[in-house]
Scaffold this active site. Structure first.
Site, PDB file in Angstrom:
ATOM      1  N   HIS A 190       0.852  -1.186   0.000  1.00 27.87           N
ATOM      2  CA  HIS A 190       0.000   0.000   0.000  1.00 27.87           C
ATOM      3  C   HIS A 190       0.892   1.242   0.000  1.00 27.87           C
ATOM      4  CE1 HIS A 190      -3.934  -1.827   1.760  1.00 27.87           C
ATOM      5  NE2 HIS A 190      -3.318  -2.699   0.983  1.00 27.87           N
ATOM      6  N   GLU A 216       0.866   3.888   1.841  1.00 29.92           N
ATOM      7  CA  GLU A 216       1.311   4.317   3.171  1.00 29.92           C
ATOM      8  C   GLU A 216       2.469   3.461   3.682  1.00 29.92           C
ATOM      9  OE1 GLU A 216      -3.310   4.549   3.515  1.00 29.92           O
ATOM     10  OE2 GLU A 216      -1.854   3.498   2.264  1.00 29.92           O
ATOM     11  N   CYS A 224      -6.519   1.924   5.642  1.00 31.11           N
ATOM     12  CA  CYS A 224      -7.127   0.648   6.003  1.00 31.11           C
ATOM     13  C   CYS A 224      -6.597   0.215   7.382  1.00 31.11           C
ATOM     14  CB  CYS A 224      -6.761  -0.395   4.950  1.00 31.11           C
ATOM     15  SG  CYS A 224      -5.017  -0.913   5.014  1.00 31.11           S
ATOM     16  N   CYS A 241      -2.661  -0.167   7.401  1.00 35.40           N
ATOM     17  CA  CYS A 241      -1.941   1.104   7.307  1.00 35.40           C
ATOM     18  C   CYS A 241      -2.152   1.959   8.548  1.00 35.40           C
ATOM     19  CB  CYS A 241      -2.347   1.837   6.037  1.00 35.40           C
ATOM     20  SG  CYS A 241      -1.824   0.961   4.541  1.00 35.40           S
TER      21      CYS A 241
END
Length: 158
Positions: free
Chosen positions: A53, A55, A83, A86
């Site tokens: 991801h 992040e 999410c 993260c």
């Protein structure tokens, strides 16, 4: 010195890089002392890693840039509400502030599905600022998925 909207525009540039390689357009930057120290975008498909991801990748870069896992006094800007994974990584890395664009009603953990940072017992709680340039961030995502659905229908008709 840049403001939240200007920094979010930098995260949006990262999201557009993801889109250009057919990844879900999510971008992230990390700022410390008014300097961008990390930037990344979603790379799950290209890396075939569920943890790739924007992040997570930006946090890894920021840790390398600072030489520490503690990202004290850092601000994370991301185009989509984080999410659970993260949000947890942000918490663990001690990021001071999180600024996000679009809310994520299907997986966001900073207020949409739950607010991880309201769970009692953690030793650190970042400040949250939401909705910065949300229309642009939301449009990037909705346009991407509209194209995906349209292309899928075209393939089914062949």
């Amino acid at each position: 010195m840049m403001n939240d909207e200007q920094y979010m525009m930098e995260a949006i540039k990262e999201a557009k890089k993801a889109e250009s390689i057919d990844e879900v357009p999510i971008g992230c930057i990390i700022v410390k002392n008014n300097q961008i120290i990390a930037r990344s975008y979603n790379q799950r498909e290209i890396r075939q890693q569920s943890t790739a991801h924007a992040e997570i990748l930006a946090i890894e870069q920021a840790c390398q840039a600072t030489g520490s896992w503690r990202l004290d006094n850092c601000i994370l800007y991301v185009t989509l509400e984080p999410c659970p994974m993260c949000a947890g990584a942000i918490l663990q890395s001690r990021i001071q502030r999180v600024v996000y664009g679009a809310s994520d009603p299907k997986g966001g953990c900073l207020g949409s599905c739950i607010n991880l940072y309201e769970v009692a017992g953690f030793n650190h709680y970042p400040m949250i600022e939401k909705g910065i340039l949300s229309e642009i961030c939301s449009s990037l995502l909705s346009d991407f998925f509209k194209k995906k659905r349209k292309n899928k229908k075209k393939k089914e008709m062949l």
